[in-house]
Design an enzyme around this catalytic site. Structure first.
Site, PDB file in Angstrom:
ATOM      1  N   ARG A  91       0.867  -1.174   0.000  1.00  0.00           N
ATOM      2  CA  ARG A  91       0.000   0.000   0.000  1.00  0.00           C
ATOM      3  C   ARG A  91       0.906   1.227   0.000  1.00  0.00           C
ATOM      4  O   ARG A  91       1.711   1.414   0.913  1.00  0.00           O
ATOM      5  CB  ARG A  91      -0.894   0.023   1.237  1.00  0.00           C
ATOM      6  CG  ARG A  91      -1.783   1.265   1.296  1.00  0.00           C
ATOM      7  CD  ARG A  91      -2.346   1.480   2.674  1.00  0.00           C
ATOM      8  NE  ARG A  91      -3.168   2.688   2.732  1.00  0.00           N
ATOM      9  CZ  ARG A  91      -3.386   3.383   3.830  1.00  0.00           C
ATOM     10  NH1 ARG A  91      -2.840   3.015   4.970  1.00  0.00           N
ATOM     11  NH2 ARG A  91      -4.149   4.455   3.793  1.00  0.00           N
ATOM     12  N   HIS A 179      -7.256   6.790   0.723  1.00  0.00           N
ATOM     13  CA  HIS A 179      -8.100   5.633   1.083  1.00  0.00           C
ATOM     14  C   HIS A 179      -8.687   4.955  -0.151  1.00  0.00           C
ATOM     15  O   HIS A 179      -9.712   4.283  -0.086  1.00  0.00           O
ATOM     16  CB  HIS A 179      -9.245   6.057   2.021  1.00  0.00           C
ATOM     17  CG  HIS A 179      -8.784   6.464   3.380  1.00  0.00           C
ATOM     18  ND1 HIS A 179      -9.248   7.592   4.014  1.00  0.00           N
ATOM     19  CD2 HIS A 179      -7.893   5.904   4.236  1.00  0.00           C
ATOM     20  CE1 HIS A 179      -8.675   7.711   5.196  1.00  0.00           C
ATOM     21  NE2 HIS A 179      -7.833   6.702   5.345  1.00  0.00           N
ATOM     22  N   GLY A 206      -7.559   7.732  10.510  1.00  0.00           N
ATOM     23  CA  GLY A 206      -7.603   8.593   9.338  1.00  0.00           C
ATOM     24  C   GLY A 206      -8.988   8.466   8.748  1.00  0.00           C
ATOM     25  O   GLY A 206      -9.544   7.368   8.710  1.00  0.00           O
ATOM     26  N   MET A 278     -11.261   6.931  19.139  1.00  0.00           N
ATOM     27  CA  MET A 278     -12.695   7.115  19.284  1.00  0.00           C
ATOM     28  C   MET A 278     -13.291   6.187  20.337  1.00  0.00           C
ATOM     29  O   MET A 278     -14.185   6.597  21.105  1.00  0.00           O
ATOM     30  CB  MET A 278     -13.392   6.900  17.937  1.00  0.00           C
ATOM     31  CG  MET A 278     -14.889   7.117  17.977  1.00  0.00           C
ATOM     32  SD  MET A 278     -15.361   8.810  18.488  1.00  0.00           S
ATOM     33  CE  MET A 278     -15.043   9.705  16.961  1.00  0.00           C
TER      34      MET A 278
END
Length: 394
Positions: A91, A179, A206, A278
């Site tokens: 990636r 993404h 992200g 989160m």
């Protein structure tokens, strides 16, 4: 006998390297193993490897640098007797202006990536180090660069061009979007490859969104780098450029200090003053007003983006949540969607807490879905497609 290719996928971040091994061939696709080298650069790191849900390796060790982590990954795969891969897919967050289409890595591509560090300073150094480590261990194995920007390469110029002098456009200063591997996978899982008007919300540490019309990206929230767009875990998202000028002129910030502020100290972490995670913030929100405010601002940022991307598409047929937060934080999905009923997004509170993919009420004008992403599989598929046709048979 049809050839089966074994593909090693590497997703290299600033403090971890995730990896997976796939077997691909005419008979289908199979994930053989996955794992990660974590806490790189800290006093004690962790390396784990599993097959399906069965743990194979899980140990602590010192991972001072990415090279150490990659050596540990290669050693762990060798210990469990996985054969040398036919290809290695990486990636790559950004190839800058020179590369936006997935490709095999050669000397030219690697040089171009080194020249593009400013387009993804958080990610590219680790990704380049991974390519070089593979070259050192398996010099004859083809490697593929799978770009997160590829999915967005055909967005119209009206969306990609920044309101800056025209010469900067020619120097590569434009919206790239990120993404993309996640978006590619989600599109592949939707009926008729996302026919109609779709917004995909990849929400994690992200976070970004993409407006997709008939499977093609028309706009996205991230811009030149992965710092822009939505409020994120430790990244600011979009800011008035005057904020940066103020910090430079009044506070004496230099480029390195701004980079640290925008990418490491802002977002949920900056607002909450306690965490950029989160899940942690959701656990604190009832007792910590700053944690609650960080969650509220995150959801507000996401709602604004949905409204803007609906304007790009001229309406909306489908909203898809994916990524760590998008897939697992029902409270965040509710906070984002509940105020948008007037725009046709009618979320079902019971379905939202269930494992079912559809979380909108039956009569909702906009279908709302939760789908797991699979960036590793997309890397494996692209690497498999790009490999030379002369491959040994397994």
């Amino acid at each position: 006998m049809a050839a089966i290719r074994h593909i090693l996928c590497l997703n290299s971040g600033s403090s971890s390297i995730k990896f997976a091994v796939f077997a691909l061939g005419a008979a289908g696709e199979e994930k053989l193993a996955e794992g990660a080298a974590e806490r790189i650069g800290q006093s004690i790191g962790r390396l784990w490897l599993q097959r399906g849900q069965d743990p194979i390796t899980d140990r602590q060790l010192v991972l001072s640098h990415h090279q150490d982590a990659l050596k540990a990954v290669f050693a762990a795969l060798s210990e469990v007797q996985y054969a040398t891969p036919d290809g290695v897919g990486h990636r790559i967050v950004s190839g800058g202006p020179r590369h936006q289409a997935h490709c095999l890595v050669d000397t030219q591509v690697l040089g171009d990536l080194r020249a593009s560090l400013r387009f993804a300073p958080l990610h590219l150094p680790a990704e380049i180090a991974a390519i070089e480590a593979v070259q050192a261990v398996w010099p004859g194995i083809p490697q593929a660069a799978c770009f997160d920007t590829a999915f967005h390469q055909n967005i119209p110029e009206v969306a990609a061009r920044l309101p800056l002098p025209r010469n900067l456009w020619h120097e590569g200063v434009r919206k790239y979007g990120f993404h993309g591997l996640s978006y590619e996978y989600i599109v592949s899982q939707l009926p008729d490859h996302a026919t109609g008007k779709t917004i995909i919300a990849h929400l994690g540490n992200g976070a970004s969104m993409a407006a997709v019309h008939n499977g093609q990206c028309r706009d996205t929230t991230m811009g030149l780098t992965p710092t822009g767009g939505l409020v994120m875990g430790t990244r600011s998202g979009d800011l008035d450029p005057g904020v940066l000028l103020y910090l430079m002129e009044e506070k004496g910030y230099n480029a390195a200090q701004l980079e640290r502020l925008l990418n490491h100290l802002s977002g949920l972490l900056g607002i909450s003053a306690c965490s950029g995670d989160m899940q942690t913030l959701l656990g604190l929100r009832n007792d910590d007003a700053h944690a609650a405010q960080a969650i509220e601002i995150f959801a507000y940022s996401a709602r604004k983006a949905i409204g803007g991307l609906m304007a790009v598409l001229g309406g909306l047929d489908r909203l898809v949540f994916t990524g760590g937060i998008g897939e697992h934080a029902a409270a965040i999905r509710w906070a984002i969607c509940r105020p948008l009923t007037g725009l046709g997004l009618e979320i079902d509170p019971v379905a939202n807490e269930s494992p079912e993919p559809r979380i909108s009420v039956a009569h909702s004008p906009v279908e709302i879905l939760v789908l797991p992403t699979n960036e590793d599989l997309m890397i494996a598929r692209h690497c498999h497609r790009l490999l030379p046709t002369q491959e040994r048979h397994r």
